[in-house]
Design a protein around this motif. Structure first.
Motif, PDB file in Angstrom:
ATOM      1  N   UNK A 283       0.839  -1.201   0.000  1.00  0.00           N
ATOM      2  CA  UNK A 283       0.000   0.000   0.000  1.00  0.00           C
ATOM      3  C   UNK A 283       0.872   1.248   0.000  1.00  0.00           C
ATOM      4  N   UNK A 284       0.484   2.171  -0.786  1.00  0.00           N
ATOM      5  CA  UNK A 284       1.290   3.395  -0.867  1.00  0.00           C
ATOM      6  C   UNK A 284       1.221   4.162   0.441  1.00  0.00           C
ATOM      7  N   UNK A 285       2.295   4.863   0.709  1.00  0.00           N
ATOM      8  CA  UNK A 285       2.398   5.578   1.990  1.00  0.00           C
ATOM      9  C   UNK A 285       1.334   6.642   2.153  1.00  0.00           C
ATOM     10  N   UNK A 286       1.101   7.400   1.106  1.00  0.00           N
ATOM     11  CA  UNK A 286       0.108   8.478   1.230  1.00  0.00           C
ATOM     12  C   UNK A 286      -1.284   7.918   1.479  1.00  0.00           C
ATOM     13  N   UNK A 287      -1.554   6.764   0.880  1.00  0.00           N
ATOM     14  CA  UNK A 287      -2.862   6.151   1.085  1.00  0.00           C
ATOM     15  C   UNK A 287      -3.048   5.812   2.559  1.00  0.00           C
ATOM     16  N   UNK A 288      -2.028   5.215   3.135  1.00  0.00           N
ATOM     17  CA  UNK A 288      -2.123   4.832   4.534  1.00  0.00           C
ATOM     18  C   UNK A 288      -2.335   6.059   5.416  1.00  0.00           C
ATOM     19  N   UNK A 289      -1.599   7.101   5.097  1.00  0.00           N
ATOM     20  CA  UNK A 289      -1.735   8.344   5.858  1.00  0.00           C
ATOM     21  C   UNK A 289      -3.169   8.863   5.793  1.00  0.00           C
ATOM     22  N   UNK A 290      -3.706   8.841   4.590  1.00  0.00           N
ATOM     23  CA  UNK A 290      -5.064   9.336   4.437  1.00  0.00           C
ATOM     24  C   UNK A 290      -6.065   8.508   5.225  1.00  0.00           C
ATOM     25  N   UNK A 291      -5.875   7.204   5.204  1.00  0.00           N
ATOM     26  CA  UNK A 291      -6.778   6.353   5.969  1.00  0.00           C
ATOM     27  C   UNK A 291      -6.743   6.739   7.438  1.00  0.00           C
ATOM     28  N   UNK A 292      -5.539   6.927   7.938  1.00  0.00           N
ATOM     29  CA  UNK A 292      -5.420   7.324   9.336  1.00  0.00           C
ATOM     30  C   UNK A 292      -6.121   8.646   9.592  1.00  0.00           C
ATOM     31  N   UNK A 293      -5.850   9.612   8.733  1.00  0.00           N
ATOM     32  CA  UNK A 293      -6.464  10.931   8.894  1.00  0.00           C
ATOM     33  C   UNK A 293      -7.980  10.813   8.894  1.00  0.00           C
ATOM     34  N   UNK A 294      -8.479   9.988   7.989  1.00  0.00           N
ATOM     35  CA  UNK A 294      -9.935   9.822   7.888  1.00  0.00           C
ATOM     36  C   UNK A 294     -10.515   9.202   9.156  1.00  0.00           C
ATOM     37  N   UNK A 295      -9.844   8.192   9.647  1.00  0.00           N
ATOM     38  CA  UNK A 295     -10.357   7.540  10.848  1.00  0.00           C
ATOM     39  C   UNK A 295     -10.395   8.496  12.025  1.00  0.00           C
ATOM     40  N   UNK A 296      -9.321   9.253  12.134  1.00  0.00           N
ATOM     41  CA  UNK A 296      -9.258  10.195  13.248  1.00  0.00           C
ATOM     42  C   UNK A 296     -10.344  11.257  13.097  1.00  0.00           C
ATOM     43  N   UNK A 297     -10.454  11.780  11.894  1.00  0.00           N
ATOM     44  CA  UNK A 297     -11.469  12.803  11.634  1.00  0.00           C
ATOM     45  C   UNK A 297     -12.862  12.252  11.916  1.00  0.00           C
ATOM     46  N   UNK A 298     -13.108  11.049  11.438  1.00  0.00           N
ATOM     47  CA  UNK A 298     -14.421  10.443  11.620  1.00  0.00           C
ATOM     48  C   UNK A 298     -14.729  10.283  13.104  1.00  0.00           C
ATOM     49  N   UNK A 299     -13.740   9.823  13.822  1.00  0.00           N
ATOM     50  CA  UNK A 299     -13.934   9.635  15.258  1.00  0.00           C
ATOM     51  C   UNK A 299     -14.363  10.957  15.914  1.00  0.00           C
ATOM     52  N   UNK A 300     -13.649  12.013  15.563  1.00  0.00           N
ATOM     53  CA  UNK A 300     -13.952  13.325  16.129  1.00  0.00           C
ATOM     54  C   UNK A 300     -15.336  13.803  15.710  1.00  0.00           C
ATOM     55  N   UNK A 301     -15.601  13.720  14.433  1.00  0.00           N
ATOM     56  CA  UNK A 301     -16.893  14.203  13.925  1.00  0.00           C
ATOM     57  C   UNK A 301     -18.043  13.416  14.512  1.00  0.00           C
ATOM     58  N   UNK A 302     -17.909  12.113  14.567  1.00  0.00           N
ATOM     59  CA  UNK A 302     -18.980  11.280  15.113  1.00  0.00           C
ATOM     60  C   UNK A 302     -19.228  11.623  16.571  1.00  0.00           C
ATOM     61  N   UNK A 303     -18.159  11.898  17.282  1.00  0.00           N
ATOM     62  CA  UNK A 303     -18.306  12.235  18.694  1.00  0.00           C
ATOM     63  C   UNK A 303     -19.056  13.551  18.849  1.00  0.00           C
ATOM     64  N   UNK A 304     -18.806  14.462  17.925  1.00  0.00           N
ATOM     65  CA  UNK A 304     -19.442  15.785  18.028  1.00  0.00           C
ATOM     66  C   UNK A 304     -20.870  15.788  17.520  1.00  0.00           C
ATOM     67  N   UNK A 305     -21.050  15.175  16.361  1.00  0.00           N
ATOM     68  CA  UNK A 305     -22.352  15.308  15.697  1.00  0.00           C
ATOM     69  C   UNK A 305     -23.095  13.991  15.530  1.00  0.00           C
ATOM     70  N   UNK A 306     -22.580  12.933  16.116  1.00  0.00           N
ATOM     71  CA  UNK A 306     -23.263  11.651  15.972  1.00  0.00           C
ATOM     72  C   UNK A 306     -22.900  10.979  14.659  1.00  0.00           C
ATOM     73  N   UNK A 307     -23.269   9.728  14.547  1.00  0.00           N
ATOM     74  CA  UNK A 307     -22.895   8.974  13.356  1.00  0.00           C
ATOM     75  C   UNK A 307     -23.649   9.402  12.114  1.00  0.00           C
TER      76      UNK A 307
END
Lengths: 203, 203
Positions: A19-43
């Motif tokens: 897997x390309x490095x940037x792809x992995x980075x993006x996945x991480x960023x997305x997961x973190x962002x999702x976690x934050x957003x879901x916590x704030x505004x629900x799923x």
DNA sequence: ACTCAACCGGAGCCATGTTCCGGATCCTGA
DNA sequence: TCAGGATCCGGAACATGGCTCCGGTTGAGT
């Protein structure tokens, strides 16, 4: 010979490239962002907002999480695992009856904290099927173990399916927002359900 | 003098004019269409499909039911009333403890039958606020009465709010579609909850 | 450096809730 | 019966949100 490539390095298992490095980075960023957003505004928060927060386009998000529910699953998977793992500790520290109660309350707090998780889980929307499945796969066996132990120890009198009970508890955690009262409410009702497991006879 | 008009017929209360006949007809058509559509596709069915089935435009629909939830409320209001009314009969025919059980089961069947009703009720979406309110207004007092009677008769040992219990039962009716198994599941869990009301002590 | 598969971004499509307003319709008063 | 005007109708149009598509970019082997 599908697996042979010109350079046979140490590992060339299955997939042709790592897997390309940037792809992995993006996945991480997305997961973190999702976690934050879901916590704030629900799923139910818009997918776009997650992508924006992660600093990527929606296309990228959908590349890694084809379905909205995939993202949700990924975010909660870790916490579900933690919840399931907690059971072994609890089992070791308490007698079967109390262990059951304690784990259920642990589970209750997990579900009650995640706004919309319970709603999504049993919304009937087939999109959440995988989430529900992971729920059953990971958590149901754990509860089953606890239930069997409690039954053997005569700590409970009613006979229920783990899946059933799991669903019921999750259902009881609906409603309300960040309001702590709704969490209390859910807890109280779950305790009532647990008390029901000890009832001498069912109607 | 806001209430005085040139012709003082028998009744000229409040509003200047009676509702137009075509408007009333449309409201009826909409309610009937909504009832049918909701039964077939759940309360999440598109508003447009209801309008189409009723043979009117969406504008007309929104004129009479400004919010999607208003339509839902209107459709179920009648059934809620029927459920609430059933209580008096049941109370007269059975001792307090059994009356409580029977009415709760009656309520359970009502909620379990309406796909998505429960989900909508506690979705957290403020749009469904009025629906939930009517729920409390109409049903909660009824349950409260039953609870008090049961408590007086020492038929139950736990002290719970009517609203709380109502919400819990509704929550337990989530999930599943027309599948009869999910209805059974809900019923079983509700019975467990009822059994909990008789538990000697709460943890 | 070169090549190319994998990846990125965001314009765009579709479905659905909701609003807007020109024109049709029904009630009233005479 | 008829005119006047409030009320109501219909559906185009707007807003939002899930999901797809594809030209351009980039990382990773050679």
């Amino acid at each position: 010979m599908p697996t042979s490539r010109s350079s046979t390095r140490s590992r060339d298992r299955g997939a042709s490239r790592p897997t390309r490095a940037d792809a992995r980075q993006n996945v991480d960023a997305l997961l973190e962002a999702a976690k934050a957003v879901f916590a704030e505004a629900g799923v139910n928060a818009p997918v776009r907002s997650v992508a924006e927060r992660a600093g990527v386009g929606v296309g990228t998000l959908y590349r890694h999480f084809p379905l909205r529910s995939d993202l949700i699953s990924a975010v909660f998977r870790r916490e579900m695992d933690a919840c399931a793992d907690a059971a072994t500790e609890i089992e070791a520290a308490f007698p079967p009856g109390e262990a059951l109660d304690r784990w259920i309350m642990r589970f209750t707090q997990f579900v009650a904290t995640k706004r919309g998780l319970a709603a999504a889980l049993h919304s009937g929307d087939p999109a959440y099927e995988p989430l529900a499945e992971y729920f059953s796969t990971r958590l149901a066996p754990t509860l089953e173990r606890l239930l069997v132990a409690a039954t053997r120890a005569d700590a409970i009198t009613q006979d229920v399916e783990a899946t059933e009970l799991l669903g019921a508890v999750a259902n009881l955690c609906h409603g309300g927002g960040p309001d702590p009262r709704s969490a209390e409410h859910a807890e109280r009702m779950v305790r009532l359900l647990l008390a029901g497991l000890r009832a001498p006879q069912l109607t």
